[in-house]
Scaffold this motif. Sequence first.
Motif, mmCIF file in Angstrom:
data_model
loop_
_atom_site.group_PDB
_atom_site.id
_atom_site.type_symbol
_atom_site.label_atom_id
_atom_site.label_comp_id
_atom_site.label_asym_id
_atom_site.label_seq_id
_atom_site.Cartn_x
_atom_site.Cartn_y
_atom_site.Cartn_z
ATOM 1 N N UNK A 149 1.038 -1.355 0.540
ATOM 2 C CA UNK A 149 0.614 0.346 -0.247
ATOM 3 C C UNK A 149 1.006 1.153 0.063
ATOM 4 N N UNK A 150 1.955 1.115 0.939
ATOM 5 C CA UNK A 150 2.564 2.019 0.605
ATOM 6 C C UNK A 150 3.738 2.378 -0.672
ATOM 7 N N UNK A 151 4.055 1.260 -0.766
ATOM 8 C CA UNK A 151 4.891 1.367 -2.023
ATOM 9 C C UNK A 151 3.187 1.996 -3.492
ATOM 10 N N UNK A 152 2.693 1.804 -3.408
ATOM 11 C CA UNK A 152 0.994 1.894 -4.512
ATOM 12 C C UNK A 152 0.875 3.753 -4.044
ATOM 13 N N UNK A 158 11.908 1.523 0.073
ATOM 14 C CA UNK A 158 12.735 1.369 1.153
ATOM 15 C C UNK A 158 11.220 0.931 2.278
ATOM 16 N N UNK A 159 11.933 -0.554 2.654
ATOM 17 C CA UNK A 159 11.440 -0.534 4.074
ATOM 18 C C UNK A 159 12.067 -0.762 5.281
ATOM 19 N N UNK A 160 12.022 -0.756 6.442
ATOM 20 C CA UNK A 160 12.277 -1.002 7.653
ATOM 21 C C UNK A 160 11.769 -1.687 8.339
ATOM 22 N N UNK A 182 7.407 -8.505 -1.986
ATOM 23 C CA UNK A 182 7.452 -7.015 -2.968
ATOM 24 C C UNK A 182 8.850 -6.516 -4.156
ATOM 25 N N UNK A 183 9.451 -8.002 -4.237
ATOM 26 C CA UNK A 183 11.084 -8.608 -5.491
ATOM 27 C C UNK A 183 11.780 -7.927 -4.744
ATOM 28 N N UNK A 184 12.675 -8.204 -5.991
ATOM 29 C CA UNK A 184 14.178 -7.867 -5.080
ATOM 30 C C UNK A 184 14.624 -6.399 -5.308
ATOM 31 N N UNK A 185 14.480 -5.212 -5.866
ATOM 32 C CA UNK A 185 13.726 -4.071 -6.339
ATOM 33 C C UNK A 185 13.869 -3.016 -5.258
ATOM 34 N N UNK A 186 12.875 -3.915 -4.272
ATOM 35 C CA UNK A 186 13.115 -3.152 -2.722
ATOM 36 C C UNK A 186 13.886 -3.222 -2.030
#
Length: 367
Positions: A149-152, A158-160, A182-186
Amino acid sequence: MKIERIEAIPYSIPYAKPLKFASGQVTEADHVLIRVHTDAGIVGTADTPPRPYTYGETQDSIVSVVTKIFAPAVVGLDPLERQKVQQILSRTIHNQTAKGGLDIALWDIIGQATNTPVTELLGGYTDSMRVSHMLGFQPAQALLDEALRFRTEYGINTFKLKVGRRPLALDIEACHVLREGLGEETELYLDANRGWTANEALEVLRRTEGLGLSLLEEPCDAKEAMSRRRLVDKSPIPVVGDESVPTAGDASRELLSGGCNAISIKTARSGFTEAQQILGLCTGLGVDVVMGNQIDTQIGTVATVTFGAAHEATSRRAGELSNFLDMSDDLLAEPLVIKDGRIAARQVPGVGAAIDEDKLAHYRQDK
Ligand code: MUC
Ligand code: MG
């Protein structure tokens, strides 16, 4: 110009979505607003978050140390005499966020008095920061839903992840689910807030190998120096010092003794003056820095962006700048905007933390 009086205003704003982590949880922003008044009519503003589980400060202790110890000692000084103020504050040990808030408020005054954004005074490197979002304890699928949701909605990539739970499988599963979803790019990194032992942290590193985690923050208590050093030696990714390094002295001790090899800089607990000293130390030693989040309101987040965007090294990585989104309201007159995963540094004289007076009247607890 002279400092005329200092206000320390306790207020409380509920969180719409509480944040849970290994050392505690936050359900309301029961913070203290610092206002430094000058005889020139300029007022400097900063926010102080009490974190008893991190620094031992409470809302009451912040109000008390600011009004009873710091204010009487600095009233009458010129706000430009920051080194004198620092020297006076250092006579009282600890009280990190109370000291940090006063320092930021003084910089705010200096920016307004010189008609210059403080981000330019500090370094003026760039005009915005990339945002990292901090995910508190939740079941793995809820974590993934929140991150997606935050990505969209905000473009945050980037997530901690807050970890440090037992059994370890809870956090290990969360890492696998997030990476897969999330896949590799996150970018994903971990913060255990001292929840594990060093050996448990090593086990988690083994069982998350190949997931591309980028950083491991405060995995265990840095005071357990021997096991912490062993962990730092064996970790394939940088071990970040956070609550173990609130001052430049703490950062030098932990870096030189091998207790960490990256540093989280938090303006809420180091102000701008000491944060610059910590940054200089890290830059000189070639150590990575992250602009961290003290579970800040929008006022605190403005200060972090002001500092982070001012320097090259602090703007390399995404800064932890989005947890105010979990609050039900805020005091900042002009709300922050996260767009395409970034927050702009304020280009107004000072720090740019003008307060909505109606909201302050509503949420303050001393009237
Ligand atoms: C963090 O990075 O640890 C939680 C406790 C605290 O002092 O700060 C937060 C976030
Ligand atoms: Mg941390």
